[in-house]
Design an enzyme around this catalytic site. Structure first.
Site, PDB file in Angstrom:
ATOM      1  N   GLY A  56      24.506  46.115  45.319  1.00 26.23           N
ATOM      2  CA  GLY A  56      24.530  45.543  43.979  1.00 26.23           C
ATOM      3  C   GLY A  56      23.848  44.194  44.024  1.00 26.23           C
ATOM      4  O   GLY A  56      22.650  44.113  44.304  1.00 26.23           O
ATOM      5  N   LEU A  57      24.607  43.130  43.791  1.00 27.81           N
ATOM      6  CA  LEU A  57      24.066  41.757  43.775  1.00 27.81           C
ATOM      7  C   LEU A  57      22.921  41.644  42.777  1.00 27.81           C
ATOM      8  O   LEU A  57      21.865  41.103  43.088  1.00 27.81           O
ATOM      9  CB  LEU A  57      23.614  41.326  45.176  1.00 27.81           C
ATOM     10  N   HIS A  58      23.129  42.206  41.610  1.00 24.47           N
ATOM     11  CA  HIS A  58      22.139  42.065  40.540  1.00 24.47           C
ATOM     12  C   HIS A  58      22.793  42.353  39.188  1.00 24.47           C
ATOM     13  O   HIS A  58      23.925  42.841  39.132  1.00 24.47           O
ATOM     14  CB  HIS A  58      20.930  42.994  40.785  1.00 24.47           C
ATOM     15  N   ALA A  59      22.046  42.026  38.141  1.00 27.19           N
ATOM     16  CA  ALA A  59      22.447  42.386  36.776  1.00 27.19           C
ATOM     17  C   ALA A  59      21.251  43.095  36.150  1.00 27.19           C
ATOM     18  O   ALA A  59      20.139  43.065  36.688  1.00 27.19           O
ATOM     19  CB  ALA A  59      22.809  41.139  35.984  1.00 27.19           C
TER      20      ALA A  59
END
Ligand code: TYD
Length: 141
Positions: A56-59
């Site tokens: 993940g580590l995102h939008a």
């Protein structure tokens, strides 16, 4: 499984299930009933043998997704820029809606973990925000 979502642009998606069959369970989702968008893409994540992995580590700017843990468990951390919530994903009958403008991180995978994601659009790298400070700037626009 979590009962209440405290961050913006998220929610709980409950699937229909039959778990009293002697020959295995059946779990069902239908567009416009449990899934609020037309599914243009799906992907799954497996082979999560490294317990220290972080994904993940995102939008996303526009993409709508629903994330399910269909086997095993992991921790989903959601952050809308103001509130942060950790959710233990360990129930295959419930998904979490990952709306746009929501930073998310996935950690603490069990080795048997299988994650299924339904997405409202095809893959576009331009829809990703991969830097947390840029995410904070983007949501204030
Ligand atoms: P990313 O979405 O960052 O992974 P995660 O959130 O699961 O940690 O994607 C990892 C890589 O895979 C990145 O280089 C983009 C690529 N990718 C595709 O090409 N198509 C897809 O549908 C997805 C989800 C990722």
């Amino acid at each position: 499984m979590i009962k209440k979502i405290k961050v913006k642009n998220s929610g709980i998606v409950k699937l229909q299930f039959y778990n009293d069959f002697p020959d295995g369970n059946l779990v069902i989702g239908e567009v416009k009933k449990n899934v609020p968008f037309i599914i243009k893409r799906f992907y799954f994540i497996n082979n999560l043998f490294n317990r220290k992995s972080t994904r993940g580590l995102h939008a996303h700017k526009k993409l709508e997704q629903i994330i399910f843990c269909i086997n095993g468990s992991f921790t989903l951390t959601l952050d809308d820029g103001s509130n942060r919530q950790k959710i233990k994903m360990d129930d295959p009958y419930y998904g979490i809606r990952l709306g746009p403008k929501l930073w998310h991180t996935m950690t603490k995978f069990t080795s048997d973990c299988v994650i299924l994601v339904l997405a409202s659009d095809h893959f576009k790298e331009s829809d990703y925000i991969r830097n947390y400070n840029e995410f904070l700037r983007y949501i204030k626009k």
